[in-house]
Write a protein that holds these residues in place. Structure first.
Motif, PDB file in Angstrom:
ATOM      1  N   VAL A   1       0.832  -1.186   0.000  1.00 10.70           N
ATOM      2  CA  VAL A   1       0.000   0.000   0.000  1.00 10.70           C
ATOM      3  C   VAL A   1       0.879   1.253   0.000  1.00 10.70           C
ATOM      4  O   VAL A   1       0.593   2.213  -0.705  1.00 10.70           O
ATOM      5  N   ARG A   2       1.954   1.214   0.782  1.00 13.39           N
ATOM      6  CA  ARG A   2       2.832   2.377   0.873  1.00 13.39           C
ATOM      7  C   ARG A   2       3.482   2.691  -0.473  1.00 13.39           C
ATOM      8  O   ARG A   2       3.559   3.850  -0.879  1.00 13.39           O
ATOM      9  N   VAL A   3       3.928   1.656  -1.164  1.00  8.88           N
ATOM     10  CA  VAL A   3       4.580   1.852  -2.458  1.00  8.88           C
ATOM     11  C   VAL A   3       3.593   2.430  -3.466  1.00  8.88           C
ATOM     12  O   VAL A   3       3.914   3.373  -4.197  1.00  8.88           O
ATOM     13  N   LYS A   4       2.376   1.898  -3.496  1.00  6.43           N
ATOM     14  CA  LYS A   4       1.354   2.421  -4.412  1.00  6.43           C
ATOM     15  C   LYS A   4       1.023   3.871  -4.088  1.00  6.43           C
ATOM     16  O   LYS A   4       0.839   4.684  -4.987  1.00  6.43           O
ATOM     17  N   SER A   5       0.955   4.189  -2.816  1.00  2.71           N
ATOM     18  CA  SER A   5       0.681   5.566  -2.404  1.00  2.71           C
ATOM     19  C   SER A   5       1.801   6.502  -2.857  1.00  2.71           C
ATOM     20  O   SER A   5       1.550   7.595  -3.360  1.00  2.71           O
ATOM     21  N   GLU A   6       3.051   6.068  -2.682  1.00  2.00           N
ATOM     22  CA  GLU A   6       4.185   6.890  -3.100  1.00  2.00           C
ATOM     23  C   GLU A   6       4.230   7.041  -4.610  1.00  2.00           C
ATOM     24  O   GLU A   6       4.553   8.122  -5.116  1.00  2.00           O
ATOM     25  N   HIS A   7       3.883   6.003  -5.356  1.00  2.00           N
ATOM     26  CA  HIS A   7       3.836   6.104  -6.810  1.00  2.00           C
ATOM     27  C   HIS A   7       2.745   7.080  -7.246  1.00  2.00           C
ATOM     28  O   HIS A   7       2.945   7.854  -8.190  1.00  2.00           O
ATOM     29  N   ALA A   8       1.608   7.029  -6.573  1.00  2.00           N
ATOM     30  CA  ALA A   8       0.515   7.944  -6.904  1.00  2.00           C
ATOM     31  C   ALA A   8       0.931   9.396  -6.665  1.00  2.00           C
ATOM     32  O   ALA A   8       0.673  10.271  -7.494  1.00  2.00           O
ATOM     33  N   MET A   9       1.594   9.649  -5.548  1.00  2.00           N
ATOM     34  CA  MET A   9       2.055  11.015  -5.264  1.00  2.00           C
ATOM     35  C   MET A   9       3.101  11.450  -6.281  1.00  2.00           C
ATOM     36  O   MET A   9       3.099  12.599  -6.731  1.00  2.00           O
ATOM     37  N   GLY A  10       3.976  10.552  -6.674  1.00  2.00           N
ATOM     38  CA  GLY A  10       4.973  10.874  -7.686  1.00  2.00           C
ATOM     39  C   GLY A  10       4.329  11.209  -9.024  1.00  2.00           C
ATOM     40  O   GLY A  10       4.751  12.139  -9.718  1.00  2.00           O
ATOM     41  N   TYR A  11       3.295  10.477  -9.373  1.00  2.00           N
ATOM     42  CA  TYR A  11       2.577  10.735 -10.618  1.00  2.00           C
ATOM     43  C   TYR A  11       1.918  12.110 -10.576  1.00  2.00           C
ATOM     44  O   TYR A  11       2.003  12.880 -11.539  1.00  2.00           O
ATOM     45  N   LEU A  12       1.270  12.425  -9.458  1.00  2.00           N
ATOM     46  CA  LEU A  12       0.626  13.738  -9.323  1.00  2.00           C
ATOM     47  C   LEU A  12       1.652  14.867  -9.353  1.00  2.00           C
ATOM     48  O   LEU A  12       1.429  15.901  -9.981  1.00  2.00           O
ATOM     49  N   LYS A  13       2.775  14.667  -8.692  1.00  2.68           N
ATOM     50  CA  LYS A  13       3.818  15.696  -8.687  1.00  2.68           C
ATOM     51  C   LYS A  13       4.416  15.868 -10.069  1.00  2.68           C
ATOM     52  O   LYS A  13       4.855  16.960 -10.421  1.00  2.68           O
ATOM     53  N   GLY A  14       4.432  14.800 -10.863  1.00  6.58           N
ATOM     54  CA  GLY A  14       4.908  14.905 -12.234  1.00  6.58           C
ATOM     55  C   GLY A  14       3.956  15.696 -13.108  1.00  6.58           C
ATOM     56  O   GLY A  14       4.369  16.428 -14.001  1.00  6.58           O
ATOM     57  N   ARG A  15       2.664  15.581 -12.849  1.00  5.83           N
ATOM     58  CA  ARG A  15       1.665  16.290 -13.639  1.00  5.83           C
ATOM     59  C   ARG A  15       1.504  17.727 -13.163  1.00  5.83           C
ATOM     60  O   ARG A  15       1.273  18.625 -13.961  1.00  5.83           O
ATOM     61  N   PHE A  16       1.609  17.952 -11.864  1.00 10.39           N
ATOM     62  CA  PHE A  16       1.411  19.281 -11.284  1.00 10.39           C
ATOM     63  C   PHE A  16       2.685  19.698 -10.569  1.00 10.39           C
ATOM     64  O   PHE A  16       2.902  19.350  -9.406  1.00 10.39           O
ATOM     65  N   CYS A  17       3.517  20.445 -11.265  1.00 15.03           N
ATOM     66  CA  CYS A  17       4.804  20.876 -10.703  1.00 15.03           C
ATOM     67  C   CYS A  17       4.629  21.667  -9.413  1.00 15.03           C
ATOM     68  O   CYS A  17       5.516  21.674  -8.561  1.00 15.03           O
ATOM     69  N   SER A  18       3.497  22.321  -9.263  1.00 10.11           N
ATOM     70  CA  SER A  18       3.274  23.123  -8.057  1.00 10.11           C
ATOM     71  C   SER A  18       3.222  22.264  -6.792  1.00 10.11           C
ATOM     72  O   SER A  18       3.416  22.772  -5.688  1.00 10.11           O
ATOM     73  N   LEU A  19       2.974  20.973  -6.949  1.00  8.20           N
ATOM     74  CA  LEU A  19       2.937  20.087  -5.779  1.00  8.20           C
ATOM     75  C   LEU A  19       4.331  19.616  -5.369  1.00  8.20           C
ATOM     76  O   LEU A  19       4.500  19.106  -4.271  1.00  8.20           O
ATOM     77  N   ARG A  20       5.302  19.773  -6.251  1.00  8.63           N
ATOM     78  CA  ARG A  20       6.663  19.324  -5.924  1.00  8.63           C
ATOM     79  C   ARG A  20       7.232  20.094  -4.742  1.00  8.63           C
ATOM     80  O   ARG A  20       7.873  19.522  -3.885  1.00  8.63           O
ATOM     81  N   GLY A  21       7.035  21.371  -4.754  1.00 15.05           N
ATOM     82  CA  GLY A  21       7.556  22.190  -3.666  1.00 15.05           C
ATOM     83  C   GLY A  21       6.474  23.140  -3.208  1.00 15.05           C
ATOM     84  O   GLY A  21       6.579  24.348  -3.406  1.00 15.05           O
ATOM     85  N   LEU A  22       5.430  22.597  -2.646  1.00 16.46           N
ATOM     86  CA  LEU A  22       4.303  23.419  -2.210  1.00 16.46           C
ATOM     87  C   LEU A  22       4.812  24.431  -1.197  1.00 16.46           C
ATOM     88  O   LEU A  22       5.140  24.093  -0.068  1.00 16.46           O
ATOM     89  N   ARG A  23       4.916  25.666  -1.612  1.00 16.40           N
ATOM     90  CA  ARG A  23       5.520  26.722  -0.803  1.00 16.40           C
ATOM     91  C   ARG A  23       4.471  27.454   0.032  1.00 16.40           C
ATOM     92  O   ARG A  23       4.317  28.647  -0.060  1.00 16.40           O
ATOM     93  N   GLN A  24       3.742  26.720   0.818  1.00 17.86           N
ATOM     94  CA  GLN A  24       2.719  27.300   1.673  1.00 17.86           C
ATOM     95  C   GLN A  24       3.206  27.251   3.112  1.00 17.86           C
ATOM     96  O   GLN A  24       3.371  26.179   3.676  1.00 17.86           O
ATOM     97  N   GLN A  25       3.471  28.421   3.670  1.00 16.33           N
ATOM     98  CA  GLN A  25       3.845  28.501   5.080  1.00 16.33           C
ATOM     99  C   GLN A  25       2.596  28.205   5.903  1.00 16.33           C
ATOM    100  O   GLN A  25       1.596  28.883   5.768  1.00 16.33           O
ATOM    101  N   ILE A  26       2.643  27.190   6.738  1.00 16.38           N
ATOM    102  CA  ILE A  26       1.474  26.807   7.529  1.00 16.38           C
ATOM    103  C   ILE A  26       1.703  27.243   8.963  1.00 16.38           C
ATOM    104  O   ILE A  26       2.430  26.605   9.726  1.00 16.38           O
TER     105      ILE A  26
END
Length: 79
Positions: A1-26
């Motif tokens: 499950v962890r590997v699939k989750s990490e692959h999914a996040m990698g895929y999303l980060k590849g499609r949406f560059c803004s997710l690679r370094g989400l620069r939101q100060q929380i």
């Protein structure tokens, strides 16, 4: 499950560059909600793109969205 989750996040980060370094100060709950809203928006857009690319779009729903958007008009008209 962890590997699939990490692959999914990698895929999303590849499609949406803004997710690679989400620069939101929380610093508070509002900042947290903004970051979550951005990630959710990217997920929704990704899902819509996937449906369109696979030819599974629901044209009745698309027409409904277009009609809803056309009813809104420019912001100046909504005094």
């Amino acid at each position: 499950v962890r590997v699939k989750s990490e692959h999914a996040m990698g895929y999303l980060k590849g499609r949406f560059c803004s997710l690679r370094g989400l620069r939101q100060q929380i610093d508070n709950s509002i900042d947290h909600e903004r970051a979550l809203a951005w990630v959710k928006a990217c997920l929704v857009i990704h899902t819509l793109i996937s449906f369109i690319e696979s030819g599974e779009e629901d044209w009745e729903f698309v027409d409904e969205l277009v009609q809803e958007g056309n009813r809104g008009g420019p912001a100046e008209e909504h005094d």
